[in-house]
Design an enzyme around this catalytic site. Structure first.
Site, PDB file in Angstrom:
ATOM      1  N   CYS A 114       0.882  -1.171   0.000  1.00 39.52           N
ATOM      2  CA  CYS A 114       0.000   0.000   0.000  1.00 39.52           C
ATOM      3  C   CYS A 114       0.912   1.211   0.000  1.00 39.52           C
ATOM      4  O   CYS A 114       1.535   1.522   1.010  1.00 39.52           O
ATOM      5  CB  CYS A 114      -0.918   0.013   1.216  1.00 39.52           C
ATOM      6  SG  CYS A 114      -2.002   1.474   1.256  1.00 39.52           S
ATOM      7  N   CYS A 117      -0.671   4.428   2.341  1.00 42.49           N
ATOM      8  CA  CYS A 117      -0.789   4.323   3.811  1.00 42.49           C
ATOM      9  C   CYS A 117      -0.481   2.888   4.219  1.00 42.49           C
ATOM     10  O   CYS A 117       0.654   2.451   4.106  1.00 42.49           O
ATOM     11  CB  CYS A 117      -2.160   4.786   4.275  1.00 42.49           C
ATOM     12  SG  CYS A 117      -3.543   4.058   3.369  1.00 42.49           S
ATOM     13  N   SER A 118      -1.487   2.159   4.689  1.00 45.59           N
ATOM     14  CA  SER A 118      -1.253   0.772   5.090  1.00 45.59           C
ATOM     15  C   SER A 118      -2.520  -0.061   4.944  1.00 45.59           C
ATOM     16  O   SER A 118      -2.843  -0.869   5.822  1.00 45.59           O
ATOM     17  CB  SER A 118      -0.729   0.699   6.526  1.00 45.59           C
ATOM     18  OG  SER A 118      -1.646   1.315   7.422  1.00 45.59           O
ATOM     19  N   CYS A 119      -3.242   0.122   3.856  1.00 44.79           N
ATOM     20  CA  CYS A 119      -4.457  -0.652   3.617  1.00 44.79           C
ATOM     21  C   CYS A 119      -4.105  -2.139   3.574  1.00 44.79           C
ATOM     22  O   CYS A 119      -3.155  -2.548   2.904  1.00 44.79           O
ATOM     23  CB  CYS A 119      -5.112  -0.219   2.312  1.00 44.79           C
ATOM     24  SG  CYS A 119      -5.702   1.488   2.339  1.00 44.79           S
TER      25      CYS A 119
END
Length: 214
Positions: A114, A117-119
């Site tokens: 990702c 961000c950090s999906c």
């Protein structure tokens, strides 16, 4: 959104990026304060996080992979509509509403990142590992995926294509590793035991069967 990349530069290591974000710093400060007051046990928290990160969550994804390996009809459903196929096994919820399964083949290896961000698909993989959220991984996995995989101990043939998939808030990915040889007689529970969290992100491959389980 997806990207296919095949570059060979940059050698900054993801594990060296230990900087805290503002939110991480606040959480760490709160944790320290509560620990000093004797209200929490940091070791217990670490154990709980470790359990959800590497055991409970990834078991769901491993069950999906094992089902795909064992049931051609389910594998086809997973390719066509991963969200519904995964939901049929009872794995739904926050961070897993819209899923796509990408299948490794002898010619192509898939890697998930990702970049913004950090999906991450919590419903099938549990909590995201720290390195998945690190800026170094998020940038280098796109720029130089082959080198990143080598840092994880996975060296792929130069002839194998690496395809990088960029998760978003709208769509998350699950890598279906190649089924290991010698597993034809194994049931789904035995197969699931060969599937790690990292294999479903793409930074590893499925394990090999032991003599006891083969």
């Amino acid at each position: 959104m997806s990207h296919s990349h095949h570059h060979d530069d940059h050698d900054h290591h993801h594990e060296h990026d230990n900087r805290y974000s503002d939110m991480q710093a606040r959480v760490k400060a709160l944790e320290t304060l509560l620990a000093e007051k004797g209200l929490i046990d940091p070791a217990a928290i670490d154990a709980i996080v470790e359990t959800y990160e590497t055991k409970i969550g990834p078991r769901n994804g491993a069950a999906v992979v094992a089902k795909a390996w064992s049931d051609p009809d389910f594998a086809e459903w997973l390719k066509q509509d991963a969200t519904d196929a995964i939901a049929s096994l009872g794995f739904t919820g926050r961070q897993g509403e819209h899923m796509r399964a990408v299948f490794n083949t002898p010619d192509t290896h898939n890697l998930v990142v990702c970049t913004l961000c950090s999906c991450y698909p919590w419903s099938v993989l549990g909590l995201p590992p720290v390195w998945y959220k690190a800026p170094a991984y998020r940038s280098r996995a796109v720029i130089n995926p082959r080198a990143v995989l080598e840092e994880f101990g996975l060296t792929l043939p130069s002839t194998k294509k690496i395809r990088v998939w960029d998760s978003t808030a709208e769509l998350r990915y699950l890598v279906i590793p190649e089924k290991p040889a010698g597993t034809e007689a194994m049931d789904e529970a035995q197969l699931a035991a060969l599937v790690s969290r990292d294999a479903m992100i793409g930074t590893a491959i499925a394990g090999q069967p032991s003599e006891e389980t083969a």
